[in-house]
Every structure is written in C-alpha cells, then in structure tokens.
Scaffold this active site. Structure first.
Site, PDB file in Angstrom:
ATOM      1  N   LYS A 120       0.833  -1.206   0.000  1.00 34.81           N
ATOM      2  CA  LYS A 120       0.000   0.000   0.000  1.00 34.81           C
ATOM      3  C   LYS A 120       0.874   1.265   0.000  1.00 34.81           C
ATOM      4  CE  LYS A 120      -1.979   1.855   3.590  1.00 34.81           C
ATOM      5  NZ  LYS A 120      -2.720   2.020   4.825  1.00 34.81           N
ATOM      6  N   ASP A 138      -6.498   0.939   0.952  1.00 33.55           N
ATOM      7  CA  ASP A 138      -6.526   0.947   2.416  1.00 33.55           C
ATOM      8  C   ASP A 138      -7.912   0.514   2.880  1.00 33.55           C
ATOM      9  OD1 ASP A 138      -8.133   3.095   1.833  1.00 33.55           O
ATOM     10  OD2 ASP A 138      -7.121   4.507   3.162  1.00 33.55           O
TER      11      ASP A 138
END
Length: 210
Positions: A120, A138
């Site tokens: 991420k 996320d």
C-alpha cells in the site's frame, strides 16, 4: 456493476474534486515516503502535526539518519507504533543512502524492499510522487469498493486488481484519492452518509441510510 455506472461515478467524483491529492503534507518524494510510513494505523492529521516539527529540522535521508532512533522518536512519539516506526525509518534512510544515492526509488520492488514499506505504501508513493496509475487499497478504499459495487473483492490485493481492471483509464491516476476521500468523509464505516452522497443513486449498497 456495469461499465456505464462506473464511468458516471468517476465523472461525478472528478467534477466535485478535479485535482485530488493526499492529505499528508510533504514537499518532496522523500518526505512523502516517510509520512506514509508513519501513517500506518495513524491519522494524516496526527502525522502532519509530527512532521511539521520534524521536516524543518530533518527532511533528507542523511539528516534523519543522523537523528538516530532515539532522536527521531522525540518528534514522532505522538504517533501510534512510534517505536517500530522510528526503527524502520532509520533503517530505510540507511538503505536509501547506501543503495539509492539518497533518492526514493521509482519501482515497486525497490520500494517494498525498504523497511516499513508494504504494498500500500509503495502504491501511494508511486502514484502521488511519481504519477504512476497505481491503486493503494486501504481500509477506506476496500470498504467503498465493496459497498458500492465498484470493485468487489475478499482482500485488498483482489480489490486492487479489480479496480485497475474496471476503473476507466482516464480516471486511474486519481481514482485512489477520490475513493479514500469518499470513504473518509461520506461512505464512513459505521453509518454511511448516504443522504449527502453524490453517487447515492449509482451505488449498489442495499442498506442505504437516510
């Protein structure tokens, strides 16, 4: 969800916010990288508060490395998990100095090799600093993608792959910012604000709220 609906959703999000960006405050790819590492399980507001004191003092790999773990902790101790984050940031600075001429690398593999940098974080840096059409999934994006029907998946990697496949190409560069902001302020976790949602009539969520 069909192609036309996705097209309309992103057109609406773009019209509302033509130039979306991260809410983290930074002035270089290196500052962005450090801020994203610090933002894991913490708020952007909390990270900005800490880095507003840190970056005027140290905002290069050499300067932060010079602070050492204990010196860095003094600046970031208000952020959750600050002990492990301080250790990771110092190790990352060392690797940047020794292996990357103090520059932030521009490939996923090199970024993910840095301590404290996962998929991420790498995606955020590649997209925001280097304008690559990546999708940093996320909790907000995972929720919004599944709830609306834009891209359903059982884990973040599956949602990421489906977003990259289904989001119309013209929106790919900014899509992850729009989805994060939508999840942060409108399509919130406990009780989504459907009544004030710009894409409510296009969203396929069954249990809409007033």
């Amino acid at each position: 969800m069909n192609k036309e609906k996705r097209q309309k959703i992103f057109e609406i999000l773009r019209n509302e916010n033509p130039n979306p960006t991260t809410e983290l405050e930074y002035s270089s790819p290196f500052e962005l990288l450090i801020s994203v590492i610090l933002s894991a399980q913490a708020t952007d507001v909390g990270v900005n508060k800490a880095t507003s004191k840190l970056y005027p003092v140290a905002n290069t790999p050499e300067a932060i490395y010079e602070l050492g773990v204990d010196g860095l902790k003094e600046y970031i101790k208000t952020i959750g998990l600050f002990n492990s984050k301080a250790a990771n940031v110092i190790k990352t600075c060392k690797m940047l100095i020794e292996e990357h001429q103090s520059e932030v690398p521009q490939t996923r593999e090199a970024l993910e090799a840095l301590p404290g940098v996962g998929r991420k974080t790498a995606n955020v840096v590649l997209n925001t600093a280097f304008k690559q059409p990546t999708m940093a999934v996320d909790t907000h994006i995972f929720r919004v993608s599944n709830r609306t029907g834009i891209a359903k998946g059982k884990d973040v990697v599956e949602v990421e792959k489906r977003l990259l496949k289904f989001v119309p190409k013209e929106f790919l560069m900014d899509a992850h910012h729009w989805l994060i902001l939508h999840g942060r302020y409108t399509c919130v976790a406990r009780k989504p604000r459907c009544g004030s949602c710009l894409i409510e009539d296009l969203c396929e969520f069954k249990q809409k709220t007033e």
